[in-house]
Write a protein that holds these residues in place. Structure first.
Motif, short mmCIF file in Angstrom:
data_model
loop_
_atom_site.label_atom_id
_atom_site.label_comp_id
_atom_site.label_asym_id
_atom_site.label_seq_id
_atom_site.Cartn_x
_atom_site.Cartn_y
_atom_site.Cartn_z
N ASP A 146 0.97 -1.12 -0.16
CA ASP A 146 -0.05 0.12 -0.07
C ASP A 146 0.98 1.21 0.11
O ASP A 146 1.20 1.59 1.18
CB ASP A 146 -0.94 -0.24 1.25
N VAL A 147 1.16 1.93 -1.14
CA VAL A 147 2.23 2.83 -1.32
C VAL A 147 1.89 4.32 -0.83
O VAL A 147 2.67 4.78 -0.19
CB VAL A 147 2.38 3.11 -2.79
N PHE A 148 0.58 4.50 -0.70
CA PHE A 148 0.09 5.54 -0.13
C PHE A 148 -0.84 5.23 1.02
O PHE A 148 -2.09 5.42 0.95
CB PHE A 148 -0.47 6.56 -0.97
N PHE B 286 7.41 7.87 -2.77
CA PHE B 286 6.78 6.77 -3.39
C PHE B 286 7.90 6.31 -4.46
O PHE B 286 7.86 5.24 -4.99
CB PHE B 286 5.51 7.09 -4.08
N ARG B 287 8.79 7.20 -5.14
CA ARG B 287 9.57 6.88 -6.18
C ARG B 287 10.57 5.73 -5.70
O ARG B 287 10.95 4.87 -6.49
CB ARG B 287 10.46 8.02 -6.51
N ASP B 288 11.24 5.85 -4.30
CA ASP B 288 11.82 4.81 -3.70
C ASP B 288 11.08 3.54 -3.47
O ASP B 288 11.99 2.60 -3.37
CB ASP B 288 12.52 5.27 -2.37
N VAL C 171 0.64 -4.22 -5.95
CA VAL C 171 0.97 -2.81 -5.44
C VAL C 171 -0.39 -2.18 -5.82
O VAL C 171 -1.21 -2.04 -6.53
CB VAL C 171 1.93 -2.33 -6.53
N TYR C 172 -0.75 -1.22 -4.56
CA TYR C 172 -1.91 -0.60 -4.62
C TYR C 172 -1.40 0.89 -4.41
O TYR C 172 -0.83 1.21 -3.35
CB TYR C 172 -2.84 -0.86 -3.59
N CYS C 173 -1.78 1.81 -5.22
CA CYS C 173 -1.66 3.46 -4.91
C CYS C 173 -2.77 4.09 -4.77
O CYS C 173 -3.77 4.05 -5.65
CB CYS C 173 -0.75 3.99 -6.33
N GLU D 86 2.72 13.58 -10.23
CA GLU D 86 1.95 12.66 -10.73
C GLU D 86 2.54 12.07 -12.07
O GLU D 86 2.33 10.63 -12.36
CB GLU D 86 0.62 13.34 -11.43
N THR D 87 3.21 12.40 -12.78
CA THR D 87 3.90 12.19 -13.96
C THR D 87 5.08 10.83 -13.62
O THR D 87 4.96 9.93 -14.08
CB THR D 87 4.72 13.08 -14.54
N ASP D 88 5.71 11.15 -12.39
CA ASP D 88 6.52 10.10 -12.08
C ASP D 88 5.82 8.88 -11.28
O ASP D 88 6.35 7.83 -11.78
CB ASP D 88 7.42 10.83 -10.71
N LEU D 89 4.74 9.15 -10.81
CA LEU D 89 3.91 7.94 -10.30
C LEU D 89 3.51 7.05 -11.37
O LEU D 89 3.70 5.81 -11.66
CB LEU D 89 2.82 8.29 -9.51
#
Length: 686
Positions: free
Chosen positions: A417-419, A575-577, A588-590, A612-615
């Motif tokens: 759960d990433v966020f 989240f990038r890491d 994976v859930y975001c 947003e773009t990086d995610l």
């Protein structure tokens, strides 16, 4: 001289009708029990039945009137029957018109009793204390005479059997006549206790424990306040038309929305070989006060943590004030054959997990009498609600989201759960291994707290903070104690104390051992239980209307229970890491901050187009190497469209599932509740 038996009382939920079935169940046990406890004893008739069967019984109740009656019937001290008969005869023949007014007559005259009978009741109670102080009575004899008084009062009271109200003008002018109890001798000694049942079961072992907890919102401490008033004889102030004492210290969680955590704690802690529990099937059929606080599913789910459960139905009529509209009900006996030791919160050892349910009537070794029908029931999944409140948290959508993602065992062994925020999705995902990640370190700190510290210890720490700062405790004292009500709330009462607490928290070091407890208390007492920080990193939510009430306690209990069951990992990564830690066996859930929306967690441009773009790039890359993900977001919001998200999903051929729900945390903040299109985007098709 008139006499009476233990069962000769009007009492809510009396168990006389189920005694034969309980006796059958006990006699059919593979090993005959020698000790037993009746921990919510009420009238005490079940404890008496077990005592008559030769068991050494502990009889327990919170009401002083009940425990005094038990001491009369189950006590070991000798009773001089002839002497007590002389004293009761003195009361029965005294001239009422010469009796002076007393506490009871001035307090209760022409309510539950006529003025003359009120004077007689008060006189009898005063005489009992005088005889005892003079050495005329031993402790059990004193209890016998108080029982004589209580049973006489019960027979003549202008009520329907309890003291929630009286029937105006119905007080009988006929003189009260008192009798003596029909006492019996037992071969083994018995014990009478007056304790909270959840604490009592932690203190000793019994071969059998019978429990009959309150069924609904009617607090027994309020229903029998007159009898307790006479028993304790503290002659304190009363209030309201019903002449009630302050009974808030006797409020039972079993009569509130905290019934499920209280019952779970009780069953986890009880040390016994057999549990017999009475409950009825009122469910939601009666009015709000009559509706049962525990469902069959709740009871079965909790009991099956400890062992095999048989269910026995015993039809009979319920007690009713005439307004519940329930009619005939079924008294249900749950018989748990305990297979696991009590839960030990100090070691974190849990009762066994729920096993696949089978038809109980076909199980070998059933201790249920063959002549009684045994009913099977299915256990429904329970959604854990977090005590944290995030705008946009998925508590209402978990059941819709999870079927759109791979289930546990389908090539995935960890849910990430990433966020994670309130941790709602991760806790309800159905996975044993869950990684919760959030950049908010205090939120992750609470996740660690919930997963490592037992629920009673968290409760104790939070209550200590509440006492230290003088915050309200409506669970214990009610709204009236603060001059407030449920509609207006407690914000005015708590504002100054809350601001002091908030200031002290913002001065705390991040490594302070108390920081998670202070943070949780702030969230509980803060506006809508939300979380927000200013540009300086200080918590700045204003005070809210509610406090540490039964709803929050239940959500906390459910969360702590689930977190202790999980193999949880707690991360505080960007989240990038996170993508660098993922394996293709992870699901994976975001649920990121929404670019089209604003919320306390996304103020001050905390989530940008670059984020947003990086995610989206990270998820596409994870999918390209064989990983599976789910992404919650909105495609439209208040007339705006998220073209970047729509184009990204189309470009990669991802599946867009529309979820018809809009998250406005407060209805007055958004009148158009269909302003957003909530979606789940996946690279997996169910």
């Amino acid at each position: 001289m008139k006499t009476f038996e233990l069962r000769n009382r009007r009492y809510l939920g009396s168990k006389r009708a189920v005694l034969p079935v309980i006796a059958q169940v006990v006699s059919a046990l593979p090993t005959a029990p020698k000790t037993a406890a009746d921990i919510f004893a009420g009238t005490g008739v079940v404890g008496q039945s077990l005592a008559r069967a030769g068991l050494a019984v502990t009889v327990n109740d919170l009401l002083s009137s009940n425990t005094t009656v038990y001491r009369a019937f189950f006590g070991a001290e000798p009773v001089r029957g002839e002497r007590l008969a002389e004293l009761v005869h003195e009361i029965n023949t005294v001239a009422i018109d010469v009796l002076a007014p007393n506490y009871f007559s001035t307090t209760f005259r022409d309510t539950y009793y006529s003025e003359p009978n009120s004077r007689l009741i008060g006189h009898y109670r005063e005489r009992i204390e005088q005889w005892h102080a003079a050495g005329t009575l031993n402790e059990r004899e004193r209890a016998v005479l108080i029982a004589s008084l209580l049973y006489g009062m019960d027979k003549a009271a202008a009520t329907v059997g309890h003291y929630d109200a009286y029937r105006e003008g119905a007080a009988s002018e006929a003189r009260l006549v008192f009798g003596l109890p029909e006492l019996e001798s037992f071969d083994v000694p018995h014990t009478v206790t007056r304790q909270d049942a959840n604490q009592l079961v932690r203190e000793r072992h019994w071969d059998l424990v019978y429990m009959d907890p309150p069924y609904n919102s009617r607090q027994y401490g309020d229903l029998y306040h007159v009898l307790d008033n006479v028993t304790d004889w503290q002659q304190g102030p009363v209030q309201f038309k019903a002449r009630k004492m302050d009974r808030r210290h006797l409020k039972s969680d079993y009569c509130t929305t905290a019934a499920v955590p209280a019952f779970t704690d009780l069953i986890d802690a009880v040390d016994t070989s057999t549990i017999i529990m009475s409950y009825n099937d009122t469910g939601a059929r009666g009015n709000s006060r009559s509706a049962a606080r525990l469902s069959d599913t709740d009871i079965l789910t909790v009991l099956e943590r400890r062992g095999r459960v048989d269910v026995v139905d015993v039809p009979h009529r319920e007690f009713t004030t005439g307004k519940s509209g329930i009619g005939d009900i079924v008294e249900r006996l749950f018989v748990c054959h305990v297979e696991t030791p009590p839960f030990d919160p100090s070691t974190g050892s849990e009762p066994r997990k729920l096993k696949e349910r089978k038809g109980r009537s076909e199980r070998a070794g059933s201790a249920t009498p063959a002549s009684v029908q045994v009913e099977t029931a299915e256990v429904a999944p329970v959604t854990v609600r977090s005590p944290l409140n995030y705008t946009g948290n998925k508590k209402r959508l978990v059941a819709d989201i999870m079927p759109l993602l791979p289930p546990p065992g389908a090539g995935h062994d960890r849910f990430v759960d990433v966020f994670s925020g309130s941790m709602t999705v991760g806790m309800n995902a159905g996975y044993d291994r869950v990684a919760f990640n959030d950049v908010q370190v205090d939120v992750v700190g609470l996740g660690r707290l919930f997963g490592e510290v037992p629920y009673p210890e968290i409760i104790a720490e939070v209550e200590a903070i509440i006492d230290r700062y003088g915050l309200s405790d409506s669970q214990r004292h009610g709204y009236d104690a603060y001059g407030a009500n449920s509609s207006n709330g407690l914000g005015r009462v708590n504002k100054d104390a809350y601001l002091r607490l908030r200031t002290d928290f913002n001065r705390m070091d991040s490594a302070d051992r108390d920081r998670p407890y202070y943070f949780f208390t702030l969230v509980v007492f803060g506006f809508n239980n939300q979380i927000r920080y200013n540009r300086s990193g200080e918590f700045n939510m204003p005070v809210g209307k509610r406090d540490f009430n039964s709803r929050v306690r239940k959500n906390l209990f459910d969360t702590v229970t689930r977190m202790h069951q999980l193999q949880a990992e707690l991360w505080t990564l960007d989240f990038r890491d996170v993508f660098g830690k993922l394996a293709t066996t992870d699901l994976v859930y975001c649920d990121p901050p929404y670019l089209l929306g604003t919320a306390p967690y996304n103020e001050q441009n905390a989530w940008t187009v670059d984020d947003e773009t990086d995610l989206l790039d990270g998820l596409a890359g994870f999918a390209a190497r064989g990983g599976v993900f789910g992404l919650s977001n909105v495609l439209t919001h208040k007339g705006s469209e998220h073209d970047q998200l729509s184009n990204w999903a189309t470009e990669h051929g991802f599946v867009v599932h529309t979820l018809d729900y809009s998250y406005a945390n407060s209805s007055y903040q958004r009148k158009d509740r269909n302003a957003s299109t909530e979606v789940l985007i996946t690279n997996w098709t169910p």
